[in-house]
Design an enzyme around this catalytic site. Structure first.
Site, short mmCIF file in Angstrom:
data_model
loop_
_atom_site.label_atom_id
_atom_site.label_comp_id
_atom_site.label_asym_id
_atom_site.label_seq_id
_atom_site.Cartn_x
_atom_site.Cartn_y
_atom_site.Cartn_z
N ASP A 1 87.44 21.08 46.60
CA ASP A 1 87.24 21.38 45.19
C ASP A 1 87.95 22.69 44.82
OD1 ASP A 1 86.40 21.30 42.57
OD2 ASP A 1 84.37 22.04 42.99
N GLU B 1 79.12 17.96 38.71
CA GLU B 1 79.27 19.29 39.29
C GLU B 1 79.47 20.35 38.22
OE1 GLU B 1 81.50 22.79 40.90
OE2 GLU B 1 82.12 21.35 39.38
#
Length: 455
Positions: A351, A323
């Site tokens: 997140d 990511e």
């Protein structure tokens, strides 16, 4: 007719009440399991202390993948698979250094970290005059004098934004495109004020996206105390800075999304995804970003298995690869879902750190949001006060773009997140066990409701 309607209401209202009571009891059972017997905190300790920093392509990447497979198996997943993807492989290559170089005076060190995906200075480093730039508008005004200089972007987090992610979105462009914009006018390197409003001096790294139309130049983030010191000095007199970084982009390599699932008992072809990203920057342990999201997601699967809950739909926990500096894992997951014509009915990501949960942000239609907001009384006992439009996550975003999958993201209290985001202070000790577990409880409750009632 009125009598029939009245009779129907007398029948429906008690049924709604019974369903609400059943849901409340089930969510309480899930919460009790996590709060009394939770494994999220211990899983996070192992990930951060035994694996450590997990920059994509590093040896720790593969240790983390093995950890993820084992954690999902121990949680009781019906099956655990790895999904390969090509990922970028950037290395820091050595210790980043910078100092204010004044003739006849002792060098004044600056605490810096090279930005991800950037090139290094070369072994001799770069020493050049610094030009202070407080905005992109000011960069344009000073463009004629930037050739051969180091541009110092001193754009500050907007302290008036109570939601700190708004301040991040406002400032992050200086990290993402600032180096290329400076290189356009002949700058030889870039320093940026870290994307933070912390009171300490830790530099915060993060990813840069070069524009191939311009030269690739070195770039580094600077701690806020040093940024203030350098800016104050530049207001008084010319300043030269020495910068030495070693960043290098190697050929793409292979990493894996680690996937564990519980097969749906009634609609196994309908998939609910929940996850976080397994990679982290190399400066710290990646405890909040995003070890927390990974262990919270695993905990949902474990709690469902522990209380004997058999979901109607397939619950899939995904520990996404890459990511931080490429988003290849999330893209690969969505591509395969489209290729296999999978039916993804919902995706949830954590997140934003393992702090106290406050709500969820959704990317769904107004009609679906109204339905979801009807669940708020069931979530409020666990600290959830907001179910609002706008949210999701970087890793699950491709599902929405590829398949139109409804998305949501956990919204923890954000006030401390950018104190540690992408910095060496993002360590296990910065995570509160109770807050981490409450986030897992809230996520599990939402997944349960989506599973039972669908979207």
């Amino acid at each position: 007719m009125r009598l029939k309607l009245f009779t129907l209401l007398l029948t429906i209202v008690p049924l709604i009440g019974l369903a609400r009571q059943e849901d409340s009891l089930k969510i309480r059972a899930i919460a009790n399991e996590i709060l009394l017997h939770g494994q999220a905190y211990e899983n996070l300790r192992i990930l951060t202390k035994q694996v450590g920093a997990r920059l994509t392509g590093s040896p720790q990447t593969y240790k983390a993948e093995a950890w993820g497979q084992q954690a999902l198996q121990q949680a009781g997943a019906d099956r655990v698979i790895s999904q390969s993807c090509l990922v970028p492989h950037w290395i820091r290559g050595g210790k980043d250094e910078a100092w204010i170089a004044a003739p006849g005076k002792k060098n004044q060190p600056l605490d810096i970290l090279a930005l991800g995906n950037t090139v290094g200075t070369g072994p001799k480093g770069i020493q050049a005059p610094v030009v202070l730039v407080n905005s992109f508008e000011e960069l344009e005004q000073k463009k004629a004098g930037l050739k051969g200089k180091i541009v110092f972007y001193n754009y500050k987090f907007n302290a008036t934004y109570v939601r700190t992610f708004e301040a991040y979105r406002d400032a992050v462009g200086y990290r993402g495109s600032g180096p290329s914009q400076a290189a356009r006018y002949g700058a030889v390197a870039v320093l940026i004020r870290s994307m933070s409003h912390a009171a300490d001096n830790h530099p915060h790294t993060g990813s840069t996206r070069y524009n191939d139309s311009f030269p690739k130049i070195p770039a580094a983030a600077m701690g806020l105390q040093d940024a203030d010191r350098l800016a104050a000095l530049l207001e008084k007199e010319p300043v030269n800075v020495f910068l030495k970084t070693h960043g290098k982009m190697l050929p793409d390599t292979v990493a894996h999304n680690i996937i564990g699932e519980i097969t749906g008992s009634e609609f196994p072809d309908e998939i609910i995804t929940v996850g976080g990203h397994l990679d982290s920057w190399d400066a710290a342990e990646g405890a909040h970003d995003d070890g927390s999201g990974c262990v919270q997601s695993i905990e949902i699967l474990r709690a469902f298995k522990a209380i004997g809950y058999k979901p109607k739909r397939t619950i899939r926990v995904v520990l996404f690869a890459n990511e931080e500096n490429g988003l290849r894992g999330g893209s690969r997951y969505a591509e395969e879902a489209r290729t296999k014509k999978e039916k993804h009915i919902f995706a949830l990501e954590s997140d934003a750190g393992g702090f106290t949960p406050r709500g969820f942000g959704f990317t769904i239609s107004p009609e679906l949001l109204k339905k979801v907001q009807g669940w708020l009384p069931l979530l409020k006992p666990y600290g959830i006060c907001e179910l609002e439009q706008g949210g999701g996550g970087s890793d699950i975003g491709p599902l929405y773009r590829e398949l139109g999958t409804p998305l949501a993201g956990l919204l923890p209290d954000s006030q401390r997140y950018f104190d540690i985001h992408h910095a060496r202070s993002d360590v296990f000790e910065a995570v509160n066990k109770r807050e981490l577990e409450l986030g897992a409880v809230s996520m599990a409750a939402l997944i349960y409701l989506v599973d039972k009632y669908g979207l």
